[in-house]
Write a protein that holds these residues in place. Structure first.
Motif: not given
Length: 117
Positions: A60-70, A86-98
């Motif tokens: 949520x923080x990542x989305x709000x800081x980098x994508x919302x109203x951009x 979808x691929x971008x967010x998948x890669x970001x999430x998978x790097x944090x949560x396997x």
């Protein structure tokens, strides 16, 4: 297999200038996006979760800081399509949560793109 999903919302503009001039997506426009992250596990952790939903707050923080109203053309590499997001967010999430198994992105109530390896 256990699966959980959490939904996030953001608004952003984008443009796909590589499309023909008369294509509606070639013009500057915006969407109220819905992002869904799915996590899966064969077994539950000691707390009975695939993962605690609270653990997903960094997304949520990542989305709000980098994508919302951009303007997505300024913050993404490559075309700012729902598929690429979808691929971008998948890669970001998978790097944090396997346990990340899929990410879905909606631009409109009737359209969804999904990345699932």
């Amino acid at each position: 297999m256990f699966r959980i999903r959490k939904e996030f919302h953001f608004s952003a503009s984008h443009q796909l200038p590589h499309l023909p001039e008369d294509h509606q997506c070639a013009r500057l426009h915006g969407h109220n996006y819905i992002l869904v992250v799915e996590l899966a596990a064969e077994t539950l952790n000691a707390d009975g979760f695939v993962r605690d939903y609270h653990d997903l707050k960094p997304l949520k923080t990542y989305v709000d800081d980098h994508f919302d109203h951009r303007h997505l053309n300024d913050v993404m590499e490559g075309p700012s399509t729902a598929e690429n997001m979808a691929r971008h967010f998948y890669d970001w999430c998978a790097a944090r949560w396997p346990e990340t198994s899929a990410v879905l992105v909606s631009e409109t109530p009737k359209t969804w793109a999904e990345y699932r390896p």
